[in-house]
Design a protein around this motif. Sequence first.
Motif, PDB file in Angstrom:
ATOM      1  N   ILE A  27       0.872  -1.005   0.066  1.00 42.05           N
ATOM      2  CA  ILE A  27      -0.070  -0.014  -0.054  1.00 42.05           C
ATOM      3  C   ILE A  27       0.930   1.187  -0.098  1.00 42.05           C
ATOM      4  O   ILE A  27       1.538   1.232   1.106  1.00 42.05           O
ATOM      5  CB  ILE A  27      -0.920  -0.004   1.241  1.00 42.05           C
ATOM      6  CG1 ILE A  27      -1.777  -1.128   1.241  1.00 42.05           C
ATOM      7  CG2 ILE A  27      -1.731   1.304   1.139  1.00 42.05           C
ATOM      8  CD1 ILE A  27      -2.667  -1.136   2.436  1.00 42.05           C
ATOM      9  N   LYS A  28       0.838   2.093  -0.972  1.00 47.09           N
ATOM     10  CA  LYS A  28       1.970   3.270  -1.079  1.00 47.09           C
ATOM     11  C   LYS A  28       1.037   4.468  -0.672  1.00 47.09           C
ATOM     12  O   LYS A  28       1.707   5.351  -0.026  1.00 47.09           O
ATOM     13  CB  LYS A  28       2.059   3.552  -2.853  1.00 47.09           C
ATOM     14  CG  LYS A  28       2.932   2.359  -3.179  1.00 47.09           C
ATOM     15  CD  LYS A  28       4.319   2.279  -2.491  1.00 47.09           C
ATOM     16  CE  LYS A  28       5.314   3.095  -2.894  1.00 47.09           C
ATOM     17  NZ  LYS A  28       6.618   2.978  -2.354  1.00 47.09           N
ATOM     18  N   LYS A  29      -0.029   4.545  -0.732  1.00 40.20           N
ATOM     19  CA  LYS A  29      -0.940   5.595  -0.174  1.00 40.20           C
ATOM     20  C   LYS A  29      -2.329   5.606   0.076  1.00 40.20           C
ATOM     21  O   LYS A  29      -2.995   4.646  -0.560  1.00 40.20           O
ATOM     22  CB  LYS A  29      -0.769   6.760  -1.237  1.00 40.20           C
ATOM     23  CG  LYS A  29      -1.511   8.183  -0.699  1.00 40.20           C
ATOM     24  CD  LYS A  29      -0.966   9.305  -1.789  1.00 40.20           C
ATOM     25  CE  LYS A  29      -1.686   9.224  -2.992  1.00 40.20           C
ATOM     26  NZ  LYS A  29      -1.323  10.401  -3.719  1.00 40.20           N
ATOM     27  N   VAL A  30      -2.786   6.124   1.115  1.00 40.34           N
ATOM     28  CA  VAL A  30      -4.518   6.060   1.565  1.00 40.34           C
ATOM     29  C   VAL A  30      -4.623   7.555   1.903  1.00 40.34           C
ATOM     30  O   VAL A  30      -4.257   8.034   2.720  1.00 40.34           O
ATOM     31  CB  VAL A  30      -4.709   5.207   2.805  1.00 40.34           C
ATOM     32  CG1 VAL A  30      -6.230   5.022   3.144  1.00 40.34           C
ATOM     33  CG2 VAL A  30      -3.905   3.858   2.790  1.00 40.34           C
ATOM     34  N   VAL A  31      -5.700   7.948   0.994  1.00 42.06           N
ATOM     35  CA  VAL A  31      -6.326   9.282   1.336  1.00 42.06           C
ATOM     36  C   VAL A  31      -7.597   9.189   1.558  1.00 42.06           C
ATOM     37  O   VAL A  31      -8.398   8.486   0.870  1.00 42.06           O
ATOM     38  CB  VAL A  31      -5.901  10.065  -0.027  1.00 42.06           C
ATOM     39  CG1 VAL A  31      -6.653  11.387   0.142  1.00 42.06           C
ATOM     40  CG2 VAL A  31      -4.536  10.142  -0.319  1.00 42.06           C
ATOM     41  N   LYS A  32      -8.245   9.550   2.713  1.00 40.00           N
ATOM     42  CA  LYS A  32      -9.616   9.618   3.000  1.00 40.00           C
ATOM     43  C   LYS A  32     -10.413  10.883   2.617  1.00 40.00           C
ATOM     44  O   LYS A  32      -9.970  12.102   2.942  1.00 40.00           O
ATOM     45  CB  LYS A  32      -9.691   9.525   4.487  1.00 40.00           C
ATOM     46  CG  LYS A  32     -11.386   9.284   4.904  1.00 40.00           C
ATOM     47  CD  LYS A  32     -11.273   9.276   6.448  1.00 40.00           C
ATOM     48  CE  LYS A  32     -12.941   8.747   6.773  1.00 40.00           C
ATOM     49  NZ  LYS A  32     -13.685   9.841   6.817  1.00 40.00           N
ATOM     50  N   SER A  33     -11.472  10.827   1.709  1.00 36.23           N
ATOM     51  CA  SER A  33     -11.953  11.701   1.367  1.00 36.23           C
ATOM     52  C   SER A  33     -13.459  11.832   1.993  1.00 36.23           C
ATOM     53  O   SER A  33     -13.465  11.214   3.016  1.00 36.23           O
ATOM     54  CB  SER A  33     -12.257  11.855  -0.337  1.00 36.23           C
ATOM     55  OG  SER A  33     -13.187  10.856  -0.682  1.00 36.23           O
ATOM     56  N   ARG A  34     -14.231  12.664   1.671  1.00 36.56           N
ATOM     57  CA  ARG A  34     -15.456  12.741   2.465  1.00 36.56           C
ATOM     58  C   ARG A  34     -16.280  11.556   2.105  1.00 36.56           C
ATOM     59  O   ARG A  34     -17.078  10.792   2.958  1.00 36.56           O
ATOM     60  CB  ARG A  34     -16.301  13.894   1.730  1.00 36.56           C
ATOM     61  CG  ARG A  34     -17.461  14.378   2.683  1.00 36.56           C
ATOM     62  CD  ARG A  34     -18.032  15.610   2.140  1.00 36.56           C
ATOM     63  NE  ARG A  34     -19.206  15.211   1.463  1.00 36.56           N
ATOM     64  CZ  ARG A  34     -20.138  15.901   1.127  1.00 36.56           C
ATOM     65  NH1 ARG A  34     -20.238  17.199   1.719  1.00 36.56           N
ATOM     66  NH2 ARG A  34     -21.427  15.542   0.529  1.00 36.56           N
ATOM     67  N   ASP A  35     -16.293  10.916   1.003  1.00 35.84           N
ATOM     68  CA  ASP A  35     -17.212   9.788   0.684  1.00 35.84           C
ATOM     69  C   ASP A  35     -16.355   8.326   0.599  1.00 35.84           C
ATOM     70  O   ASP A  35     -17.093   7.387   0.469  1.00 35.84           O
ATOM     71  CB  ASP A  35     -17.690  10.062  -0.700  1.00 35.84           C
ATOM     72  CG  ASP A  35     -18.706  11.225  -0.634  1.00 35.84           C
ATOM     73  OD1 ASP A  35     -19.278  11.811   0.373  1.00 35.84           O
ATOM     74  OD2 ASP A  35     -18.982  11.795  -1.463  1.00 35.84           O
ATOM     75  N   PHE A  36     -15.070   8.336   0.529  1.00 37.61           N
ATOM     76  CA  PHE A  36     -14.410   7.069   0.132  1.00 37.61           C
ATOM     77  C   PHE A  36     -13.022   7.225   0.784  1.00 37.61           C
ATOM     78  O   PHE A  36     -12.286   8.384   0.899  1.00 37.61           O
ATOM     79  CB  PHE A  36     -14.533   6.651  -1.223  1.00 37.61           C
ATOM     80  CG  PHE A  36     -13.942   7.504  -2.146  1.00 37.61           C
ATOM     81  CD1 PHE A  36     -12.652   7.491  -2.489  1.00 37.61           C
ATOM     82  CD2 PHE A  36     -14.666   8.749  -2.733  1.00 37.61           C
ATOM     83  CE1 PHE A  36     -11.904   8.409  -3.497  1.00 37.61           C
ATOM     84  CE2 PHE A  36     -14.165   9.469  -3.805  1.00 37.61           C
ATOM     85  CZ  PHE A  36     -12.982   9.291  -4.152  1.00 37.61           C
ATOM     86  N   TYR A  37     -12.277   6.100   0.791  1.00 39.64           N
ATOM     87  CA  TYR A  37     -10.776   5.944   0.988  1.00 39.64           C
ATOM     88  C   TYR A  37     -10.230   5.814  -0.601  1.00 39.64           C
ATOM     89  O   TYR A  37     -10.924   4.757  -1.109  1.00 39.64           O
ATOM     90  CB  TYR A  37     -10.464   4.816   2.026  1.00 39.64           C
ATOM     91  CG  TYR A  37     -10.867   5.078   3.234  1.00 39.64           C
ATOM     92  CD1 TYR A  37      -9.944   5.647   4.098  1.00 39.64           C
ATOM     93  CD2 TYR A  37     -12.097   4.846   3.863  1.00 39.64           C
ATOM     94  CE1 TYR A  37     -10.143   5.896   5.522  1.00 39.64           C
ATOM     95  CE2 TYR A  37     -12.472   5.240   5.021  1.00 39.64           C
ATOM     96  CZ  TYR A  37     -11.528   5.612   5.793  1.00 39.64           C
ATOM     97  OH  TYR A  37     -11.841   5.765   7.176  1.00 39.64           O
ATOM     98  N   ASP A  38      -9.151   6.500  -0.986  1.00 36.28           N
ATOM     99  CA  ASP A  38      -8.694   6.083  -2.049  1.00 36.28           C
ATOM    100  C   ASP A  38      -7.198   5.516  -1.803  1.00 36.28           C
ATOM    101  O   ASP A  38      -6.272   6.096  -1.041  1.00 36.28           O
ATOM    102  CB  ASP A  38      -8.235   7.619  -2.682  1.00 36.28           C
ATOM    103  CG  ASP A  38      -7.602   7.333  -4.193  1.00 36.28           C
ATOM    104  OD1 ASP A  38      -7.467   6.219  -4.519  1.00 36.28           O
ATOM    105  OD2 ASP A  38      -7.426   8.306  -4.983  1.00 36.28           O
ATOM    106  N   ILE A  39      -7.333   4.467  -2.003  1.00 39.28           N
ATOM    107  CA  ILE A  39      -6.017   3.448  -1.811  1.00 39.28           C
ATOM    108  C   ILE A  39      -5.131   3.058  -2.910  1.00 39.28           C
ATOM    109  O   ILE A  39      -5.630   2.456  -3.768  1.00 39.28           O
ATOM    110  CB  ILE A  39      -6.520   2.132  -1.076  1.00 39.28           C
ATOM    111  CG1 ILE A  39      -7.274   2.735   0.208  1.00 39.28           C
ATOM    112  CG2 ILE A  39      -5.253   1.284  -0.514  1.00 39.28           C
ATOM    113  CD1 ILE A  39      -8.020   1.274   0.935  1.00 39.28           C
TER     114      ILE A  39
END
Length: 80
Positions: A9-21
């Motif tokens: 896993i290189k990056k996890v970004v939490k946005s308002r509606d989902f996690y972008d992994i």
Amino acid sequence: MQFFLKVKIKKVVKSRDFYDIHIELPAELDKYMVKKGSIAVDGISLTIADIKDAGFNIWVIPETFENTNLKAKKLMSLKR
């Protein structure tokens, strides 16, 4: 065709509606990836959101993230 490999896993970004992994994948496997195709990650069937940066992205809704083993994963420690 099935592949069982350890990826990162290189990056996890939490946005308002989902996690972008973003998950790193060996370049030689890029040819098997299809945007909006299915992939199983640690036994969880997911849709590939994007293919980029030597890997792929999955978008995971908060309910899935919280109720699967994804929330226990750390960066660089995911098996696919």
